[in-house]
Scaffold this active site. Structure first.
Site, short mmCIF file in Angstrom:
data_model
loop_
_atom_site.label_atom_id
_atom_site.label_comp_id
_atom_site.label_asym_id
_atom_site.label_seq_id
_atom_site.Cartn_x
_atom_site.Cartn_y
_atom_site.Cartn_z
N LYS A 182 96.76 53.10 62.46
CA LYS A 182 96.20 52.68 63.75
C LYS A 182 95.75 51.23 63.68
O LYS A 182 94.99 50.85 62.78
CB LYS A 182 95.02 53.57 64.13
CG LYS A 182 95.39 55.05 64.26
CD LYS A 182 94.22 55.92 64.65
CE LYS A 182 93.15 55.95 63.59
NZ LYS A 182 92.03 56.87 63.95
N THR A 217 84.14 52.35 72.90
CA THR A 217 85.17 52.99 72.07
C THR A 217 84.59 54.02 71.13
O THR A 217 85.25 54.45 70.19
CB THR A 217 85.92 51.93 71.25
OG1 THR A 217 84.97 51.22 70.43
CG2 THR A 217 86.64 50.93 72.16
N GLY A 219 83.86 57.18 69.30
CA GLY A 219 84.53 58.46 69.17
C GLY A 219 86.03 58.45 69.40
O GLY A 219 86.65 59.51 69.53
N THR A 220 86.65 57.28 69.41
CA THR A 220 88.10 57.23 69.67
C THR A 220 88.90 57.93 68.57
O THR A 220 89.86 58.63 68.86
CB THR A 220 88.58 55.77 69.79
OG1 THR A 220 88.07 55.01 68.69
CG2 THR A 220 88.10 55.15 71.08
N GLY A 221 88.49 57.73 67.30
CA GLY A 221 89.23 58.38 66.21
C GLY A 221 89.12 59.89 66.27
O GLY A 221 90.13 60.60 66.09
N CYS A 222 87.91 60.41 66.52
CA CYS A 222 87.72 61.86 66.65
C CYS A 222 88.58 62.40 67.79
O CYS A 222 89.26 63.42 67.66
CB CYS A 222 86.26 62.18 66.95
SG CYS A 222 85.06 61.49 65.80
#
Length: 511
Positions: A182, A217, A219-222
């Site tokens: 990413k 942004t 919590g974008t990965g979760c």
């Protein structure tokens, strides 16, 4: 690739993660993402995290026996279709989750190796890094950000995309798992991503989109990893799942500033695609809800067509289906041009990006399946129905306002998405044997297609909200005209083959 004998209507997805009192990350984000992707979310808490949009304040790790009891409670009662693993924190927690994964062997496991919160604050103890590495071979997909990827690769954070891909390949080969590299932490105006597989040098699929202008942004990965796990549990298709989840997350980022949560790095808008459904519902109604009621007669007639019945049970003669595909291929060629015209006329960057992406998808995805099935057969002449429909689309998107053009293309998203779901249900009920048209039906029941249909609805609703009454009436006329033409298009293959005559009711016209 994970495979499934049947398409799951509602995947059962377990989140193993920490908490977030402000609801933007951890298991709160996981459960929202799973629900947004049409799954049933469950959660096992690894840590109670006192955090908010400005940072992590304190972490409490419950006794490991409580973690083991939670895992056992979930897996002993519910058949798990996917597991997403997020924050683990300590060696003991990691080892407990690793032993459970080894025993239960979920069909889909996505591991987001959470180490540091987006808002700031360490979420993984330094001594737990080695233990985390022992967990990764149990993953089907690993979704690190660039700093986490560097830790897994034993290197400094990548400063170029080529270096990030090199680190991703090393991690994929080392742990025998897919890796989603990413590029959100890369500087610059774009955010590249790539899905890598072990033993394969080139990415399976790559993305390169403009960066969404927001600081919210959290919590974008979760959210992304949970969304991918849910979609893969339903489809078994990793590249398509990543593509659909990214598209949804971009929308969540584009609408993040609508939330006004916290004073720091706020959360994304997980349910941005449904924001009109309940908004001021006591006094207002979505324009597209009215349109859907207005086209009920057309939808009922489509459902009773002989073509639809035979397509569902697999008895449609191959030559009839081939002729339909031939006409649909010709339709899609023009439909792509219509979407491109809407992209050029779109009043916002998000709508412009949506229709431009749709125009490209028609060419690269939908048309590719048609070309494979047609196998180089010479095209038939375009039928009168095909010519009428394509001429209408070009006129509506080329000569009318953007609002009217968007309403004209909406039925091709919405009717097909609804019909695709219904046809797959009927196809499964017809028997366990491979369905002759299953691959084609699955295209229109794919999660990314349903997300696109909902996004198209949202664009039409937004256009109607600022349009004058005369334009709204023309939008309705365009929508109804397209629905009638969809009905005629579905009826034409069997009518042409000599079945009972088909009479269509008088149609509406734009203008």
């Amino acid at each position: 690739m994970t495979t499934h004998s049947a398409v799951l209507t509602v995947p059962r997805v377990l989140s193993i993660a920490g908490t977030d009192p402000t609801g933007g990350a951890g298991q709160a984000a996981d459960l929202k993402s799973i629900a947004a992707m049409g799954g049933y979310g469950m959660n096992v808490i690894t840590a109670v995290v006192a955090q908010n949009t400005t940072g992590v304040i304190e972490i409490h790790t419950p006794p490991v026996r409580v973690l083991r009891a939670q895992l056992e409670a979930a897996s002993s009662d519910v058949t798990l279709d996917a597991v997403k693993v997020g924050m683990l924190g300590s060696v003991e927690v990691i080892e407990a989750v690793r032993d459970w994964l080894a025993e239960v062997k979920p069909p889909v496991t996505v591991i987001d190796p959470v180490m540091v919160a987006t808002a700031g604050g360490r979420l993984l103890r330094a001594e737990a890094h080695t233990a985390l590495l022992s967990l990764l071979p149990f993953a089907d997909l690993i979704t690190p950000n660039l700093p986490e990827l560097a830790v897994l690769a034993g290197a400094d954070p990548a400063t170029t995309w080529a270096e990030a891909l090199r680190q991703g390949r090393e991690v994929a080969d080392r742990f025998g798992a897919r890796v989603l590299v990413k590029g959100g932490h890369m500087p610059g105006p774009r955010t590249p991503d790539a899905l890598l597989e072990p033993g394969r040098h080139e990415p399976v699929i790559t993305f390169d989109d403009p960066r969404v202008a927001t600081s919210n942004t959290h919590g974008t990965g979760c959210s992304l990893s949970s969304a991918i796990a849910t979609i893969v549990a339903r489809t078994g298709d990793w590249p398509a799942a990543v593509s659909a989840a990214r598209s949804w997350l971009r929308g969540a980022l584009e609408h993040a500033d609508d939330l006004h949560v916290g004073h720091g790095n706020g959360p994304v808008h997980h349910f941005h695609h449904a924001q009109h459904v309940l908004a001021d519902s006591a006094s207002h109604e979505r324009v597209t809800d009215v349109l859907w009621r207005d086209c009920e007669r057309v939808r009922r007639e489509i459902d009773t067509l002989e073509f639809i019945a035979q397509l569902a049970d697999g008895t449609l003669p191959p030559e009839t289906f081939q002729w339909y595909l031939d006409q649909d291929m010709q339709y899609l060629t023009v439909y792509s041009r219509a979407l491109a015209a809407l992209a050029a006329a779109a009043p916002s960057e998000s709508a412009r990006e949506f229709f431009a992406h749709g125009a490209a998808e028609v060419v690269t995805v939908e048309s590719a399946l048609h070309r494979t099935r047609l196998n180089g057969a010479p095209p038939h002449p375009a039928s009168e129905v095909t010519r009428t429909y394509t001429d209408f689309l070009l006129a509506a998107t080329g000569s009318e306002t953007f609002a009217v053009g968007a309403a004209a293309v909406l039925p091709c998203y919405w009717l097909y998405a609804t019909l695709g779901s219904a046809l797959l249900e009927k196809a499964r009920a017809a028997g366990p044997e491979p369905h002759p048209y299953g691959d084609w039906l699955a295209t229109y029941n794919a999660p990314e297609f349903h997300l696109a249909a909902e996004r198209a609805r949202e664009i039409v609703d937004r256009a109607a909200a600022t349009a004058d009454p005369a334009t709204v009436r023309r939008m309705r006329d365009a929508f109804m005209r397209a629905c009638e033409l969809e009905l005629r298009f579905f009826a034409e293959p069997v009518r042409r083959a000599g079945a009972r005559p088909f009479a269509v009711a008088s149609t509406h016209r734009v203008g």
